[in-house]
Design an enzyme around this catalytic site. Structure first.
Site, PDB file in Angstrom:
ATOM      1  N   GLU A  34       2.440  12.358 -39.505  1.00 36.45           N
ATOM      2  CA  GLU A  34       1.207  12.648 -40.139  1.00 36.45           C
ATOM      3  C   GLU A  34       0.959  13.740 -39.038  1.00 36.45           C
ATOM      4  OE1 GLU A  34      -2.656  12.064 -42.404  1.00 36.45           O
ATOM      5  OE2 GLU A  34      -1.202  13.199 -44.154  1.00 36.45           O
TER       6      GLU A  34
ATOM      7  N   TYR B  63       0.387  22.144 -41.995  1.00 38.81           N
ATOM      8  CA  TYR B  63       0.222  20.788 -42.437  1.00 38.81           C
ATOM      9  C   TYR B  63       1.922  20.203 -42.081  1.00 38.81           C
ATOM     10  CZ  TYR B  63       0.630  16.331 -44.670  1.00 38.81           C
ATOM     11  OH  TYR B  63       0.763  14.424 -44.941  1.00 38.81           O
TER      12      TYR B  63
END
Ligand code: ADP
Ligand code: MG
Length: 394
Positions: free
Chosen positions: A203, A115
């Protein structure tokens, strides 16, 4: 403003962030052609303004908004199962979102998923970069259950992202050799893209590594600062109104600050602070606001009329609370707007009115003599309490 994954990836790719080859398709036939051009195994990805697509389910019963297709025929088949259908994910709410386009990308050979995200930390007044080796899953869950697995660095707005900070994150993720180098290059480009495009969120979930030592952005989500769109015509043109709440779109046409919520009491208030306070008091009185609405300090009869019309067209609204403090805006102008709207639409719901400040008596007088059944209140607490009690069908 939000954009689709394929649009975010186009922006990031302009900055040199590695992404899998891909193209957006609007029909199964187009999906077939693109898959054929890419060749081999491809991934068919529903494009909606929400995440969690992979684990989502269509209202048709078909499972998965992200599908691996062995060949072009299978890609066409998946596209036809997604296009025009409603996809429900943990981010869309139960009503889901309609898929109008699918993104066809080459399938990557994933070694591991990570991530990587950039967001403004308002408390620290600088961007924070977050990275975790727990990629591909809901980062909110990682943050709640195992916060120690999220590494963060805060970027000084004047000094910018420093090499040592990139190294810190790279080491924290356990990278070395070629992968470390690829990661460093990617992060530098990603941060530049975020900053220069006035993004509020970038993101990458998942960011992946491959056996060949590459680091690739497999998914991308970007949100942009609405107040900065004036200097990014290219980004502003990516707006997809079909993804937005129709009432919010309508409100923005009339310069109204309107945000739809999931309660039942429609609120018309002037000033953002008073609007927030009104929502709080409604909650304290046991109700739930259906919206945030600030008609603004310079509300005209026309604007109030539009605001009232928008409030009433929300099917969840069971009663309306008008709470106005007349300062710059005069209470009689508000009353005239409400009455103008009442002429056009039949008001079947109870409407509670609290007017204070400039010309409040005049405003109240107009409402009282209108022949409509307005409920009047002398202060905010009483108004909120009456609005909660007056709700029909509750
Ligand atoms: P979402 O976050 O909305 O579920 P993603 O783009 O993250 O959508 O896709 C979900 C999962 O599908 C990823 O975590 C990854 O495992 C897999 N996936 C997505 N794109 C690819 C790709 N190009 N190649 C291989 N697997 C992929
Ligand atoms: Mg994802």
């Amino acid at each position: 403003m939000k954009v689709h994954e394929y649009q975010a990836k186009e922006i990031l790719n302009k900055y040199g962030v590695p992404i899998p080859k891909g193209k957006v398709a609007f029909s199964p036939e187009e999906a077939y052609q693109i898959a054929k051009d890419i060749g081999g195994v491809v991934v068919v990805k529903s494009q909606i303004h929400a995440g969690g697509r992979g684990k989502g389910t269509f209202k048709s019963g078909f499972k998965g908004g992200v599908k691996l297709a062995k060949n072009a025929e299978e890609a066409r088949d998946y596209a036809s199962k997604m296009l025009g259908e409603i996809l429900v994910t943990h981010q869309t709410g139960p009503e889901g979102k309609k898929v109008e386009k699918v993104y066809i990308t080459e399938a990557s050979d994933i070694l591991k998923e990570y991530y990587l995200g950039i967001v403004l930390d308002r408390a620290k007044e600088r961007n924070v970069i977050m990275a975790s080796s727990e990629g591909g899953v809901e980062i909110e869950k990682v943050a709640a259950e195992t916060p120690e697995k999220i590494f963060k660095v805060w970027v000084h707005p004047l000094l910018g992202l420093q090499k040592y900070q990139i190294r810190e994150l790279g080491f924290a993720l356990g990278f070395s050799g070629d992968i470390f180098k690829s990661f460093s290059e990617l992060l530098e480009k990603l941060y530049k893209a975020h900053e220069e495009s006035d993004a509020t969120l970038t993101e990458i979930n998942p960011l992946i590594t491959t056996k060949e030592g590459k680091v690739i952005a497999l998914d991308a989500k970007m949100n942009f600062d609405d107040n900065a769109l004036a200097r990014h015509q290219e980004i502003a043109s990516l707006r997809d109104i079909s993804e937005e709440d129709p009432l919010e779109v309508e409100a923005s046409k009339h310069d109204l600050n309107y945000i739809r919520l999931d309660g039942t009491i429609g609120c018309m208030v002037n000033g953002a602070g008073l609007a927030m306070a009104t929502m709080d008091v409604i909650t304290l009185e046991g109700g739930k606001p259906a919206n945030f609405l600030d008609v603004g300090g310079s509300a005209t009869t026309e604007r109030v009329k539009n605001a009232f019309r928008i409030l009433l067209s929300d099917k969840n609204v069971k009663s309306v609370l008008i709470n106005i403090f007349g300062g710059i805006v005069r209470c009689d102008v508000i009353a005239e707007g409400v009455l103008a709207a009442a002429k056009e639409i039949e008001i079947k719901l109870p409407v509670v009115v609290r007017l204070q400040g400039t010309n409040s008596e005049k405003g109240m007088e107009l409402l009282k003599n209108s022949g409509q059944n307005f409920i009047t209140a002398k202060d905010l607490k009483e108004a909120a309490s009456l609005a909660v009690k007056a709700q029909k069908g509750m």
